[in-house]
Design an enzyme around this catalytic site. Structure first.
Site, short mmCIF file in Angstrom:
data_model
loop_
_atom_site.label_atom_id
_atom_site.label_comp_id
_atom_site.label_asym_id
_atom_site.label_seq_id
_atom_site.Cartn_x
_atom_site.Cartn_y
_atom_site.Cartn_z
CD GLU A 109 -2.28 -3.43 9.20
OE1 GLU A 109 -1.74 -2.30 9.13
OE2 GLU A 109 -3.01 -3.89 8.30
NE ARG A 142 -6.39 0.19 0.26
CZ ARG A 142 -6.35 -0.46 1.42
NH1 ARG A 142 -5.90 0.15 2.50
NH2 ARG A 142 -6.78 -1.71 1.51
CG HIS A 195 0.07 -4.04 5.36
ND1 HIS A 195 -0.62 -3.48 4.32
CD2 HIS A 195 0.45 -5.28 4.93
CE1 HIS A 195 -0.68 -4.34 3.31
NE2 HIS A 195 -0.03 -5.44 3.65
CD GLU A 233 -0.28 0.40 4.60
OE1 GLU A 233 0.48 -0.58 4.71
OE2 GLU A 233 -1.52 0.29 4.46
CG HIS A 242 -2.06 -0.98 1.09
ND1 HIS A 242 -2.62 -1.62 2.17
CD2 HIS A 242 -2.73 -1.44 0.00
CE1 HIS A 242 -3.59 -2.42 1.75
NE2 HIS A 242 -3.67 -2.33 0.44
#
Length: 420
Positions: free
Chosen positions: A383, A237, A308, A182, A179
């Protein structure tokens, strides 16, 4: 009544503008945090409606167990607040001015030709760093181009490991930056490369235990676009698949395991647009083909990491269903081994569990494909920082702290695989 050419043109422009990507740097853009989804009747479904059907940009997935962060541009704030109030949602303002935060980050981020982890770097700098790292330590590292992007940028994987005679070591694959917005993800993957290659004497035992394959940036076109001066580009994104109205495909909805399932959208203007078919994009196809080919060549794939941001969660399959894999307890034990090593570094706390247990469905991800394809036993989406104060716009000053704690988790995981 026959409409004039001017009116038709105006209506056409309105339709086009409605489908354009969000203007994140527009003054007054906000991130709202919905805090009571579980207390609202059909609350999860109502939030999913906003994401899939109304094209609101969810910075965290709709979920019942934690808050949900949603970006709202100024011209949709009234619409958003009305929907929230009519449906009984409680919300707060998490980030009052996204554009201001982007400008602050830009002022602090000092990019240059040399790689460092005090700033977020451009893709060319990352490529040069990875190539030079492998050239300087060819006894343990090698670089391979695995494909080309929509805009013809090279996708490179670096393999790092000490050759051990008569031993097939377990292998880890890691994708970063799938993405585009990020930025912390490529910063982490390159930090790991630097630790393994340029400080390899400190980690000789680790490199004798496992082979590590790192794709530092899985979405180079999108990543470079976020560094451009285009309006709204910083929060882009998807990849850069051309389209006259809404370009881009969410690469993490494009993998071919239950492709098109829940948590995806057929709408090109959605942030979770799945593409025209599974592996329609050269970036996701390159990852699949590389892993398949290396498996045929004898690589002993064991663990897949998708890096992520943000949420501070260590997520395991599945992302397409609320059911658990048969070896769910093994996956959680694996994740807990990483988190147990991560938290003591700076006290950063992570939740461990399946994607749907902690969040909500999102089919077509690289993690589900890695597990569902049968190539990897352990598949994880990590994450990383933070929990919403900055969201995707994590200040450069936090790169090293985030990298160091996550690195300790990776070291623990390598040990876990070797002992297994």
């Amino acid at each position: 009544m026959k409409l004039s050419t001017a009116v038709l043109l105006f209506l056409g422009i309105l339709a086009l503008v409605a489908g354009l990507p969000h203007t994140y740097d527009e003054k007054g853009s906000k991130v709202f945090r919905v805090v009571n989804t579980a207390q609202v009747e059909n609350g999860l479904e109502k939030l999913q409606h906003l994401q899939v059907n109304e094209n609101f940009d969810f910075w965290t997935r709709p979920n019942l167990k934690a808050a949900t962060d949603i970006f709202v541009p100024p011209h949709r704030i009234e619409e958003f607040e009305t929907y929230m109030k009519d449906n009984g949602f409680t919300y707060t303002v998490m980030i009052p001015d996204v554009g201001k935060l982007i400008l602050q980050e830009k002022a602090l981020n000092k990019q240059g030709p040399d790689m460092d982890w005090d700033n977020y770097q451009r893709y060319e700098t990352i490529l040069n760093f990875v190539d030079q790292s492998a050239l300087s330590h060819s006894e343990i590292a090698s670089v391979e181009e695995i494909g080309r992007t929509i805009e013809n940028r090279p996708m490179i994987v670096i393999k790092i490991g000490t050759p051990v005679a008569n031993k097939t070591k377990p292998a880890i694959f890691m994708d970063g930056g799938i993405h585009a917005r990020e930025w912390i993800s490529p910063a982490l993957t390159t930090y790991f490369i630097n630790q393994l290659v340029n400080n390899f004497t400190s980690y000789d035992d680790m490199l004798s235990q496992v082979d590590i394959y790192i794709l530092p940036v899985a979405n180079p076109d999108g990543y470079e676009y976020t560094h451009s001066n285009a309006s709204g580009a910083r929060m882009w994104r998807k990849n850069r698949r051309p389209d006259v109205s809404c370009p881009g495909v969410d690469l993490n909805r494009n993998f071919g395991y239950v492709w098109g399932g829940p948590g995806t959208s057929p709408n090109k203007c959605s942030e979770i647009y799945k593409g025209t078919q599974a592996f329609s994009e050269p970036e996701s196809t390159a990852i699949r083909n590389f892993i398949q080919r290396k498996s045929i060549e004898g690589v002993n794939w064991r663990a897949y990491f998708a890096i992520h941001s943000y949420a501070q969660m260590w997520l395991v399959p599945w992302g397409w269903t609320y059911d658990f894999p048969q070896d769910y307890e093994d996956l959680v034990r694996f994740g807990n081994a990483g988190v147990a090593a991560l938290t003591p570094v700076h006290g950063t706390r992570y939740d461990v569990g399946s994607v749907t247990e902690l969040l909500s469905p999102g089919a077509g991800g690289s993690d589900d494909w890695a597990k569902g394809s049968g190539f990897f036993k352990y598949s994880q989406t990590v994450e990383v920082r933070d929990t919403g104060e900055y969201g995707f716009i994590l200040p450069p000053s936090q790169i090293k702290d985030c990298a160091l704690e996550t690195w300790e988790a990776i070291r623990a995981i390598a040990k876990f695989l070797d002992e297994e």
